[in-house]
Scaffold this motif. Sequence first.
Motif, mmCIF file in Angstrom:
data_model
loop_
_atom_site.group_PDB
_atom_site.id
_atom_site.type_symbol
_atom_site.label_atom_id
_atom_site.label_comp_id
_atom_site.label_asym_id
_atom_site.label_seq_id
_atom_site.Cartn_x
_atom_site.Cartn_y
_atom_site.Cartn_z
ATOM 1 N N HIS A 107 80.966 -31.692 14.197
ATOM 2 C CA HIS A 107 81.652 -32.963 14.021
ATOM 3 C C HIS A 107 81.754 -33.612 15.393
ATOM 4 O O HIS A 107 82.052 -32.945 16.380
ATOM 5 C CB HIS A 107 83.061 -32.741 13.470
ATOM 6 N N LEU A 108 81.492 -34.876 15.426
ATOM 7 C CA LEU A 108 81.474 -35.529 16.739
ATOM 8 C C LEU A 108 82.872 -35.765 17.271
ATOM 9 O O LEU A 108 83.121 -35.723 18.464
ATOM 10 C CB LEU A 108 80.743 -36.870 16.612
ATOM 11 N N PHE A 109 83.776 -36.044 16.348
ATOM 12 C CA PHE A 109 85.113 -36.390 16.792
ATOM 13 C C PHE A 109 86.132 -35.578 16.014
ATOM 14 O O PHE A 109 85.965 -35.317 14.843
ATOM 15 C CB PHE A 109 85.389 -37.880 16.538
ATOM 16 N N ARG A 110 87.155 -35.219 16.658
ATOM 17 C CA ARG A 110 88.277 -34.538 15.984
ATOM 18 C C ARG A 110 89.557 -35.187 16.428
ATOM 19 O O ARG A 110 89.659 -35.722 17.516
ATOM 20 C CB ARG A 110 88.319 -33.065 16.401
#
Lengths: 208, 232
Positions: free
Chosen positions: B228-231
């Motif tokens: 996932h690129l962003f969290r």
Amino acid sequence: MPRIEKLTTSAAADGVPLLQSISIAVEPGEVHGVIGPSGSGKTLLARALSGLVTLAAGGLTSSDERAVRVAVVPADGPPCALNVRELATLTGGQQEALPVPLRRMSLALLQRGVRQRAMANLLASSSPGLLVVDDPEFASVEEVRAWRETLSVSEVRAVPVLLLSRSEVPLAALCSTMHVLFDGRVIASGRTSALVPGAEVLARKRYA
Amino acid sequence: MTAELFTVAGCAALLGLGLAWPRGFKAFAREGAWWFAAVLVAGGVVVSEEAVWVACVGVAGLWLFRKASLLRASVAALLVLLSGGVHSERGGVVAAGLALAAAGVVFLGRAHPPARNLEAARWLIQCGVAPATALAFLAARERRWPFLALTFLAALALMLVLARGNQSLELQARVALVLLCLRWLSQQRALDADAEEVSAMSFRPLPPPSASAGPLTFDERPPDGSEHLFRE
């Protein structure tokens, strides 16, 4: 809470499913955005959620394992000729929330954004498990503000909402959480402020 | 005359393209076409009465092409009738009949693709409408088609009478008549099939995921193995 879990459509001509393992969970009162370029599968997702596309795996369920009814506002108007009053009568929607001149008009004759918002309003008041809006009209600042007003109406606020669009800045103004759809897969998910911080800053400036 | 018409049409097309194309194909289809039509008619007025008539037929066709409806068909027929009256009284009436007949064929052809009706029923059911109510509503919508078809048949019959003596027009009218009848018959057959299928429909929610899939957490790695690129 409706949960789309590992939703996968049946394989296309080349053997690869167009939508693969889409997983999204939306709480009632939350507005989630699905952002993706043209051809990423947004409209297909809306069609799959409304049961118009055959699924190969996955599906939709609620946290209490009950069936979820999905009301979809299509991008290009309803699939049959309807006026506002007819849609309200059929779905049990509250047409009182809409301006009087609007109620007798054919949905097909309404301006796209007005039509979509009127449909969202009416469909939300029939208490669906999930309200999906495919390609909401974001052509101007006023349109985005009008969407914000629609999404804050109590009937709409009570249902989980999924907005599918190509435009990240208007979505950032309306959605608490975003999912990035690319080539039929969700490649990133997260709070709007974390996922597209720039778009959120812009949205705050532009649609204040 | 032909060269002048082409010049006018070319200018109109360029203007339409220049004004609307930079905003995308949809904007061109929505606005550029109208610029094209407006300049075509205006240019026609300057060139000759015949050119006005040709332009009006074009505009009526364009309007119908974008969205066929009874109202549009009637207005288009009236437009052609009026402009035809400038050119030749009888020719105008015949042209109006032809426009109306063509509109009728297009209208009936587009109005009810069977799959679309089933899609409408499914959509209504998903929106919370009871299957029986959805069926009754759609059936009520369809009951008007025979009347519309009869209207178009009457228009065609009138045209046949008016076109007597002109072999080309008579032939066109007969072909249109046969097409319309065939379309009407297939429409009725499709409606019967639809009614059966919609009767058997019910609210079918999407299936819940199979138990073997196990609980899903949103921290899970996407199926393609990427992060996932962003969290949050």
